[in-house]
Structures are given as structure tokens and as C-alpha cells.
Design a protein around this motif. Structure first.
Motif, PDB file in Angstrom:
ATOM      1  N   VAL A 378       0.840  -1.197   0.000  1.00 34.64           N
ATOM      2  CA  VAL A 378       0.000   0.000   0.000  1.00 34.64           C
ATOM      3  C   VAL A 378       0.878   1.252   0.000  1.00 34.64           C
ATOM      4  O   VAL A 378       0.613   2.222  -0.714  1.00 34.64           O
ATOM      5  CB  VAL A 378      -0.947  -0.009   1.215  1.00 34.64           C
ATOM      6  CG1 VAL A 378      -1.718   1.305   1.297  1.00 34.64           C
ATOM      7  CG2 VAL A 378      -1.911  -1.178   1.128  1.00 34.64           C
ATOM      8  N   GLY A 379       1.956   1.229   0.812  1.00 37.32           N
ATOM      9  CA  GLY A 379       2.854   2.380   0.852  1.00 37.32           C
ATOM     10  C   GLY A 379       3.546   2.638  -0.467  1.00 37.32           C
ATOM     11  O   GLY A 379       3.703   3.798  -0.885  1.00 37.32           O
ATOM     12  N   ASP A 380       3.950   1.578  -1.150  1.00 37.70           N
ATOM     13  CA  ASP A 380       4.613   1.748  -2.449  1.00 37.70           C
ATOM     14  C   ASP A 380       3.676   2.373  -3.480  1.00 37.70           C
ATOM     15  O   ASP A 380       4.070   3.270  -4.244  1.00 37.70           O
ATOM     16  CB  ASP A 380       5.103   0.395  -2.967  1.00 37.70           C
ATOM     17  CG  ASP A 380       6.361  -0.080  -2.255  1.00 37.70           C
ATOM     18  OD1 ASP A 380       6.969   0.739  -1.541  1.00 37.70           O
ATOM     19  OD2 ASP A 380       6.718  -1.260  -2.402  1.00 37.70           O
ATOM     20  N   ILE A 381       2.428   1.904  -3.515  1.00 37.16           N
ATOM     21  CA  ILE A 381       1.470   2.456  -4.478  1.00 37.16           C
ATOM     22  C   ILE A 381       1.205   3.924  -4.165  1.00 37.16           C
ATOM     23  O   ILE A 381       1.204   4.782  -5.050  1.00 37.16           O
ATOM     24  CB  ILE A 381       0.161   1.648  -4.463  1.00 37.16           C
ATOM     25  CG1 ILE A 381       0.423   0.200  -4.855  1.00 37.16           C
ATOM     26  CG2 ILE A 381      -0.865   2.277  -5.402  1.00 37.16           C
ATOM     27  CD1 ILE A 381      -0.770  -0.724  -4.662  1.00 37.16           C
ATOM     28  N   ARG A 382       0.989   4.212  -2.891  1.00 39.41           N
ATOM     29  CA  ARG A 382       0.715   5.605  -2.511  1.00 39.41           C
ATOM     30  C   ARG A 382       1.898   6.496  -2.847  1.00 39.41           C
ATOM     31  O   ARG A 382       1.740   7.600  -3.391  1.00 39.41           O
ATOM     32  CB  ARG A 382       0.398   5.704  -1.020  1.00 39.41           C
ATOM     33  CG  ARG A 382      -0.056   7.092  -0.586  1.00 39.41           C
ATOM     34  CD  ARG A 382       0.065   7.285   0.896  1.00 39.41           C
ATOM     35  NE  ARG A 382       1.450   7.223   1.348  1.00 39.41           N
ATOM     36  CZ  ARG A 382       1.852   7.536   2.565  1.00 39.41           C
ATOM     37  NH1 ARG A 382       0.983   7.932   3.469  1.00 39.41           N
ATOM     38  NH2 ARG A 382       3.121   7.448   2.913  1.00 39.41           N
ATOM     39  N   ASN A 383       3.106   6.061  -2.538  1.00 38.09           N
ATOM     40  CA  ASN A 383       4.289   6.889  -2.806  1.00 38.09           C
ATOM     41  C   ASN A 383       4.478   7.127  -4.301  1.00 38.09           C
ATOM     42  O   ASN A 383       4.866   8.219  -4.721  1.00 38.09           O
ATOM     43  CB  ASN A 383       5.532   6.227  -2.216  1.00 38.09           C
ATOM     44  CG  ASN A 383       5.543   6.303  -0.699  1.00 38.09           C
ATOM     45  OD1 ASN A 383       4.884   7.146  -0.106  1.00 38.09           O
ATOM     46  ND2 ASN A 383       6.296   5.406  -0.071  1.00 38.09           N
ATOM     47  N   THR A 384       4.209   6.104  -5.107  1.00 38.65           N
ATOM     48  CA  THR A 384       4.337   6.278  -6.548  1.00 38.65           C
ATOM     49  C   THR A 384       3.399   7.368  -7.064  1.00 38.65           C
ATOM     50  O   THR A 384       3.784   8.224  -7.863  1.00 38.65           O
ATOM     51  CB  THR A 384       4.041   4.958  -7.270  1.00 38.65           C
ATOM     52  OG1 THR A 384       5.065   4.012  -6.942  1.00 38.65           O
ATOM     53  CG2 THR A 384       4.017   5.140  -8.774  1.00 38.65           C
ATOM     54  N   ASP A 386       1.787   9.756  -5.136  1.00 38.17           N
ATOM     55  CA  ASP A 386       2.027  11.038  -4.468  1.00 38.17           C
ATOM     56  C   ASP A 386       3.241  11.758  -5.028  1.00 38.17           C
ATOM     57  O   ASP A 386       3.299  12.993  -5.018  1.00 38.17           O
ATOM     58  CB  ASP A 386       2.220  10.830  -2.958  1.00 38.17           C
ATOM     59  CG  ASP A 386       0.896  10.589  -2.250  1.00 38.17           C
ATOM     60  OD1 ASP A 386      -0.157  10.706  -2.909  1.00 38.17           O
ATOM     61  OD2 ASP A 386       0.902  10.289  -1.042  1.00 38.17           O
ATOM     62  N   HIS A 387       4.218  10.996  -5.515  1.00 36.54           N
ATOM     63  CA  HIS A 387       5.449  11.598  -6.028  1.00 36.54           C
ATOM     64  C   HIS A 387       5.476  11.613  -7.558  1.00 36.54           C
ATOM     65  O   HIS A 387       6.552  11.689  -8.162  1.00 36.54           O
ATOM     66  CB  HIS A 387       6.672  10.861  -5.483  1.00 36.54           C
ATOM     67  CG  HIS A 387       6.840  11.025  -4.001  1.00 36.54           C
ATOM     68  ND1 HIS A 387       7.424  12.121  -3.438  1.00 36.54           N
ATOM     69  CD2 HIS A 387       6.452  10.240  -2.962  1.00 36.54           C
ATOM     70  CE1 HIS A 387       7.435  12.008  -2.115  1.00 36.54           C
ATOM     71  NE2 HIS A 387       6.838  10.869  -1.800  1.00 36.54           N
ATOM     72  N   ALA A 388       4.283  11.547  -8.173  1.00 35.16           N
ATOM     73  CA  ALA A 388       4.137  11.741  -9.614  1.00 35.16           C
ATOM     74  C   ALA A 388       4.981  10.762 -10.427  1.00 35.16           C
ATOM     75  O   ALA A 388       5.413  11.083 -11.529  1.00 35.16           O
ATOM     76  CB  ALA A 388       4.497  13.183  -9.995  1.00 35.16           C
ATOM     77  N   GLY A 389       5.206   9.560  -9.882  1.00 37.88           N
ATOM     78  CA  GLY A 389       5.965   8.559 -10.609  1.00 37.88           C
ATOM     79  C   GLY A 389       7.465   8.668 -10.478  1.00 37.88           C
ATOM     80  O   GLY A 389       8.200   7.831 -10.995  1.00 37.88           O
ATOM     81  N   PHE A 390       7.963   9.705  -9.757  1.00 38.89           N
ATOM     82  CA  PHE A 390       9.411   9.880  -9.619  1.00 38.89           C
ATOM     83  C   PHE A 390      10.024   8.889  -8.635  1.00 38.89           C
ATOM     84  O   PHE A 390      11.225   8.735  -8.592  1.00 38.89           O
ATOM     85  CB  PHE A 390       9.721  11.309  -9.181  1.00 38.89           C
ATOM     86  CG  PHE A 390       9.611  12.313 -10.301  1.00 38.89           C
ATOM     87  CD1 PHE A 390      10.689  12.615 -11.100  1.00 38.89           C
ATOM     88  CD2 PHE A 390       8.396  12.933 -10.569  1.00 38.89           C
ATOM     89  CE1 PHE A 390      10.579  13.523 -12.137  1.00 38.89           C
ATOM     90  CE2 PHE A 390       8.274  13.840 -11.601  1.00 38.89           C
ATOM     91  CZ  PHE A 390       9.372  14.139 -12.395  1.00 38.89           C
ATOM     92  N   ARG A 391       9.158   8.254  -7.817  1.00 37.47           N
ATOM     93  CA  ARG A 391       9.671   7.266  -6.865  1.00 37.47           C
ATOM     94  C   ARG A 391       9.022   5.915  -7.129  1.00 37.47           C
ATOM     95  O   ARG A 391       8.759   5.155  -6.217  1.00 37.47           O
ATOM     96  CB  ARG A 391       9.394   7.716  -5.433  1.00 37.47           C
ATOM     97  CG  ARG A 391      10.228   8.903  -5.011  1.00 37.47           C
ATOM     98  CD  ARG A 391       9.854   9.374  -3.607  1.00 37.47           C
ATOM     99  NE  ARG A 391       9.977   8.331  -2.617  1.00 37.47           N
ATOM    100  CZ  ARG A 391       9.741   8.506  -1.314  1.00 37.47           C
ATOM    101  NH1 ARG A 391       9.374   9.700  -0.871  1.00 37.47           N
ATOM    102  NH2 ARG A 391       9.859   7.514  -0.464  1.00 37.47           N
ATOM    103  N   SER A 392       8.784   5.624  -8.384  1.00 39.43           N
ATOM    104  CA  SER A 392       8.057   4.405  -8.718  1.00 39.43           C
ATOM    105  C   SER A 392       8.937   3.175  -8.573  1.00 39.43           C
ATOM    106  O   SER A 392      10.051   3.125  -9.071  1.00 39.43           O
ATOM    107  CB  SER A 392       7.533   4.493 -10.153  1.00 39.43           C
ATOM    108  OG  SER A 392       6.877   3.289 -10.503  1.00 39.43           O
ATOM    109  N   SER A 393       8.407   2.183  -7.870  1.00 38.25           N
ATOM    110  CA  SER A 393       9.065   0.872  -7.807  1.00 38.25           C
ATOM    111  C   SER A 393       8.038  -0.217  -8.080  1.00 38.25           C
ATOM    112  O   SER A 393       8.199  -1.351  -7.655  1.00 38.25           O
ATOM    113  CB  SER A 393       9.705   0.660  -6.430  1.00 38.25           C
ATOM    114  OG  SER A 393       8.718   0.756  -5.400  1.00 38.25           O
TER     115      SER A 393
END
Length: 542
Positions: A378-384, A386-393
Motif C-alpha cells: 500500500v505504501g509503495d502504491i501511494r508513494n508512486t 504522491d510523487h508523480a511517478g518519480f519514486r516508482s518501484s
């Protein structure tokens, strides 16, 4: 009375109002008649409804829309009477509209006529003499412009209800007796266009601003009318409904879940005003009832009476609403809080008196301990998002991942690792590649996670500030593989702290390698060797 006689019918506004009259001209026989707006006014005697409207509304411009035969038959006469009033007259020649190509030409001509730009305040659309499908096309173009124009200009639709006799059985009146022809004002048509567009934006996209403004405007007008007519009956409440919708919309767009939900939340307030405004709606705009029923159905699951007992259901309902609206960043944000609530005590679930921030942090830590993979996903999806794809994993389309996680939330399960992947990578984030590790260190790492990979710890300029260090940490975290189950992090202290903190927020345990230093002399020189002893885990929360 001749055509130039000044009647006592007042114009609706002062000369400062800049108007354009858009009118149709046909090939019919236009007899002289007396056009009036009310039974007790003298009206305007003329062959053309366009002239009556021009004299009444005093437009700066008149756009006459007609086919070539219609202009040939009546154009010169109409131009003459309008020119006598010093009005700019423009012609738009329409094809018959028998083919799709001609219909698109009609569309473009009508769109240009109804596009007022910035120089006008109002448009009067007269459909009295529209020929064949022309009024229908005008309605379609008007709907299109109302849906695509950022600033909605007031538009009045009018129709001159000419009849040469009251009924077919009556004899035709003598030529010297003028027939009264009532001009009908059709405000409901444009109101319905604007209301349906605004409600659709709320129901399909969650944007409440336009419908809130519509309700406030109509409510103000209804309240003034009620006051002018002696305040009989209950005061209209559409204005209050508009204010409630505005508050709900602002909170929905800024993800203020606690302010939306519950007995005193904005969803409940809107529902209460909807109930009270049903009488106003039935009287002023009865066709809106089905759409307001849809709005009520959308809000009802959010208006629970007891947040402590049923708040989690409301939070799931809000997550589902955001998902249906295609608002995926909001959906995953609320989804995360809904899952977190399951691990929090009562005093840490809802902001308000007695709310415990420490208790919510403890619930977060408990979630990470008991469901590390789910919380990380859930955190990974939210971070992706929230950070406009710049922190996508993420390994695949985040929209589908959001839908999957929301479905798991609705069904009461736990978010599963993406694509069925196990967390089998031990990631070495340091300047010491695993290829140079002693066998004992490699064995110790593989006991934690079987596959060892390297991620180089970057050089850190000593002049960098805290913001730059945070950005560097974000770059490192974005490169962490999805299957990472543990990390060794060693390097510059402040960057290490930021990286470890970010990894722990994903539920990934972090380690440092401990060594024992051995010193020996060789050729008169002191040689230091470091021997691996164990991996020491960073304490949770650091």
C-alpha cells in the motif's frame, strides 16, 4: 401604431448590458403582428420577431441565420428595419443540412454565432423561425458550448408563438385587425443544460464547485422572489444547499475524510439540505429529481451515525467513491488510512477530542510488524502516485494496483504482494560490493534473504543541505527492487538515516555490518584488516 412607434414595454436592463441577438429567418409568409411579453403591454408591431426582440432587448449585434432562399425572400426587408435602429447585422448562410457534411457546416456556423467571447454580457437565442432541424441543431450547439466554455455567459432562449387564429375552426381575422403574438421566455432550457452539466461533473468526477454555484445562484433568486411576493410559505433553501455542496466539494478535493464522514460531516449536511430542498427543486426544476436521487445515493454510505462503530465502513465507502470517480491518488491515500484504522485502538482512529497521535503511530508500527508485505505494498502504491511517478518501484500499471488493493480492502482481506512475488532480495546499499565480501558475510546475508544484490551508496558533498540529502534518499529508495526483503545500509550518516527511515516506512528491515579490526605489521607498516562479525538491525523508528 406604426412600426416606429415607441411602446411602453420596458427593456429588461440598461444600455450598459452588451447583448447579441441570434435569430433565424425562414421562407414563410411573415404577417404583421403585435409581439408582446405580457398581457398588459402594448407590445411591438412588426412583421419580424427579430425586430420586436431587438427593440425590447436593445442588442449591439444581431446575427441572422438562414438559408440562401430565405435571405433572398426576406433578408433585405429585415436588414432595413434593423439598420434603422443602428444595429450591427451579420448574416450566417446555412446549407439545408441534408448530409453529415452540411450538418457540420451548420454546427460551425451556429457555434460561431453563439460564441460571444469576452466582448458581450448576454446572448438572446430566438428559435421562432428555425427551419426544419435548425432549432434542434441550435439546441445541440448550445449544449456543446455550455459544456466546453470555461465562463458561462447568460443565454435567454425565446420563441414567438405566432398563430393566425385561436383555433382551426375560427375564421382568419381581417387584415386591419392585428393579432397579438406572445413571446415565450424559455429559461428552463438553459437552466437544465447548466444544472445537468454541473451535476454530471459532481456525479462523474467529484467536482462540486459548479453545482454549488448553480444552487447558490438559483437559491438567491428564489429567496428574493419569495421576499418580494410577501414571504408566503417557507423560505427557499437552495442557497443553503449550495453552501453545503461547496463545503463537501472542497473537503472531497482535499481528502479531508474525517470532515466528510459521520453524523456531522459534510456528506450528512448535504443530505439534510437535499431533503429540505426537494420542494424547491420540484417547483423550479422538476426534471432534476432523478439526478438528485443519484447524488443522495452517492452520499448515503458516507453519512454514518457513529464513527467509532461504523466509521471503517464509511472510510471504505469513501475509498470506493474515489476509485469510481477515477481519483486514484485520493483512493489509495484513504485506503491506507482505512487499513491503518484496523490496527489502531479506538482513541487513535478519528481526529477529535481525546485523539491520540502517539496511539496512531503505535498502530502504524503494529501494522508494519504484523503485515509487513501488505503495508509495504500500500505504501509503495501511494508513494508512486504522491510523487508523480518519480519514486516508482511498481512492477505494473498503478491504476490496476489501486483497484486490486481497494477490492481487497472492501472484501476485508490483506493486501497481497504484487504479482505474487516473494521478498527474497537482500539489498546491499554501500560502497562495498558483495563480490568482495567474505564468505561468512555472504552466508549471513543469505540466511536473511537468499538473493544478494548491490546498490551503490553515492558520494555525499559535505556542503549539501538537509533538503538535498532528502532528495538523494528519495533517489535511492526509488531504485529499491519490489522483491527486497532486507537491506544493509552503510555510508554517510545523515543520508543513511534518511534511507533507513524510508525503508522502514515500507516495512523493510535494515541492517549494518559489524566488524572486528585486526592490525598486523608488514615490512614496517601497520596493516588494518576488518573481519565481518554479524549484521546488526537498526531499531524500528530510526
Amino acid at each position: 401604431m406604426d412600426e416606429e412607434h415607441a411602446h411602453r414595454t420596458p427593456a429588461p436592463a440598461g444600455p450598459a448590458t452588451r447583448r447579441r441577438l441570434v435569430t433565424f429567418l425562414g421562407v414563410g409568409r411573415y404577417e404583421k403582428t403585435r409581439y408582446n411579453f405580457h398581457e398588459d403591454d402594448d407590445g411591438y408591431e412588426t412583421h419580424f420577431v427579430a425586430e420586436a426582440l431587438a427593440r425590447h432587448f436593445q442588442p449591439e449585434q444581431v446575427v441572422v441565420i438562414a438559408t440562401e432562399p430565405a435571405f433572398a425572400l426576406h433578408g433585405a426587408h429585415l436588414d432595413k428595419v434593423l439598420a434603422a435602429r443602428q444595429i450591427q447585422v451579420f448574416h450566417e448562410i446555412l446549407p439545408d443540412g441534408q448530409s453529415p457534411g452540411e450538418q457540420w457546416v451548420q454546427f460551425d456556423k451556429l457555434r460561431a454565432a453563439l460564441d460571444a467571447g469576452a466582448e458581450l454580457d448576454e446572448i438572446i437565442l430566438d428559435i421562432t423561425h428555425g427551419f426544419r432541424a435548425q432549432p434542434f441543431m441550435a439546441a445541440a450547439v448550445l449544449a456543446w458550448t455550455r459544456a466546453t466554455t470555461e465562463k458561462l455567459l447568460p443565454v435567454r432562449v425565446v420563441y414567438g408563438a405566432f398563430a393566425d387564429r385561436e383555433s382551426p375552426s375560427e375564421p382568419r381575422p381581417a387584415p386591419e385587425i392585428l393579432k397579438n403574438t406572445r413571446i415565450w421566455m424559455l429559461p428552463a432550457f438553459v437552466e437544465l443544460l447548466d444544472w445537468s452539466r454541473a451535476l454530471q461533473m459532481l456525479l462523474e468526477a467529484g467536482r462540486a464547485g459548479p453545482v454549488a454555484e448553480q444552487a447558490r445562484r438559483i437559491g438567491r433568486e428564489a429567496r428574493k422572489g419569495w421576499a418580494n411576493e410577501g414571504r408566503h410559505g417557507e423560505s427557499p433553501v437552495l442557497e443553503q444547499l449550495g453552501k453545503a455542496l461547496g463545503s463537501f466539494g472542497e473537503q472531497l478535493e482535499t481528502i479531508q475524510a474525517p470532515a466528510i464522514l459521520g453524523p456531522d460531516g459534510s456528506a450528512s449536511v448535504v443530505l439534510r439540505w437535499l431533503q429540505q430542498a426537494k420542494g424547491d427543486t420540484a417547483r423550479l426544476l422538476p426534471p432534476l429529481a432523478p439526478m438528485l436521487d443519484r447524488l443522495e445515493a452517492m452520499l448515503r454510505p458516507l453519512a454514518v451515525k457513529d464513527l467509532q462503530r461504523n466509521g471503517d465502513k464509511a472510510l471504505v465507502a469513501l475509498t470506493l467513491l474515489y476509485t469510481r470517480l477515477g481519483r486514484y491518488p485520493e483512493a489509495i491515500t484513504v485506503c491506507r488510512e482505512a487499513w491503518l484504522n484496523r490496527y489502531c485502538e479506538a482513541e487513535a482512529r478519528w481526529p477529535g477530542p481525546g485523539f491520540s497521535s502517539q496511539g496512531r503511530q503505535e498502530g502504524r508500527n503494529r501494522w508494519y510488524r504484523e503485515d509487513r508485505w501488505g503495508s509495504q505494498r500500500v505504501g509503495d502504491i501511494r508513494n508512486t502516485l504522491d510523487h508523480a511517478g518519480f519514486r516508482s518501484s511498481l512492477p505494473r500499471n498503478p491504476v490496476q494496483l489501486v483497484k486490486d488493493v481497494v477490492e481487497e480492502l472492501e472484501q476485508g482481506g490483506s493486501p497481497q504482494p504484487s504479482m505474487g512475488q516473494s521478498k527474497d532480495i537482500f539489498l546491499n546499499i554501500s560502497n562495498h560490493p558483495s563480490s568482495s565480501w567474505a564468505p561468512q558475510q555472504l552466508d549471513a546475508a543469505r540466511r536473511i534473504a537468499p538473493e544478494v544484490r548491490d546498490l551503490t551508496f553515492p558520494h555525499v558533498d559535505p556542503l549539501l543541505d538537509e533538503t538535498s540529502i532528502g532528495a538523494m534518499a528519495g533517489d535511492i529508495l526509488a531504485k529499491v527492487p519490489q522483491r527486497t526483503g532486507a537491506c544493509m545500509v552503510q555510508g554517510e550518516f545523515t543520508l543513511t538515516w534518511n534511507v533507513v527511515k524510508g525503508l522502514q516506512e515500507r516495512g523493510i528491515p535494515c541492517y549494518a555490518a559489524t566488524t572486528r579490526r585486526k592490525v598486523r605489521l608488514e615490512g614496517g607498516r601497520k596493516i588494518s584488516e576488518f573481519q565481518f562479525v554479524r549484521f546488526r538491525r537498526f531499531a524500528s523508528g530510526h
